[in-house]
Design a protein around this motif. Sequence first.
Motif, short mmCIF file in Angstrom:
data_model
loop_
_atom_site.label_atom_id
_atom_site.label_comp_id
_atom_site.label_asym_id
_atom_site.label_seq_id
_atom_site.Cartn_x
_atom_site.Cartn_y
_atom_site.Cartn_z
N TRP A 9 32.30 22.02 5.08
CA TRP A 9 31.68 22.53 6.31
C TRP A 9 31.03 21.41 7.12
N SER A 10 31.31 20.16 6.78
CA SER A 10 30.76 19.03 7.50
C SER A 10 31.23 19.09 8.95
N PRO A 11 30.44 18.79 9.92
CA PRO A 11 29.14 18.12 9.94
C PRO A 11 27.95 19.09 9.90
N PHE A 12 28.17 20.39 9.67
CA PHE A 12 27.06 21.33 9.60
C PHE A 12 26.25 21.04 8.33
N PRO A 13 24.94 20.84 8.44
CA PRO A 13 24.12 20.43 7.30
C PRO A 13 23.67 21.61 6.43
N LEU A 14 24.61 22.31 5.83
CA LEU A 14 24.30 23.51 5.06
C LEU A 14 23.41 23.21 3.85
#
Length: 124
Positions: A9-14
């Motif tokens: 899911w990068s670049p979302f910082p989950l």
Amino acid sequence: MAEAPKAPWSPFPLVELCVLVAIVLIVLGFVTDGPRRAALLACGIALASLAGLELAIREHFAGFRSHSALLAGAAAVIVVVPLYFLTGLPRVVLPAAGVLVYTLGFVGLRRAFQARTGGIGVRA
């Protein structure tokens, strides 16, 4: 040193957001009184543990760093905790089951890491 493997899911910082929420829950658990305190602390610790476990799984199976012991320990806990709460097994059997799962998991995870890295057993 090579860069750590990216999450799907990068670049979302989950993972980072999960850690932030976990920290907030833990702090709220410490400053809250009453019946919600234990639930806030437990949820915060569980969420932080899951975030760390996800990162360890990703790094291990990408061949970036070996987390064989941590992942084998997590597997042992995942097996022993339900056995404790859902079965009537004697308490002597539970540590034996944990040790068995840990040992088999550690050996399998170490071999998976070695296969991914071309024979290197540990990379720190």
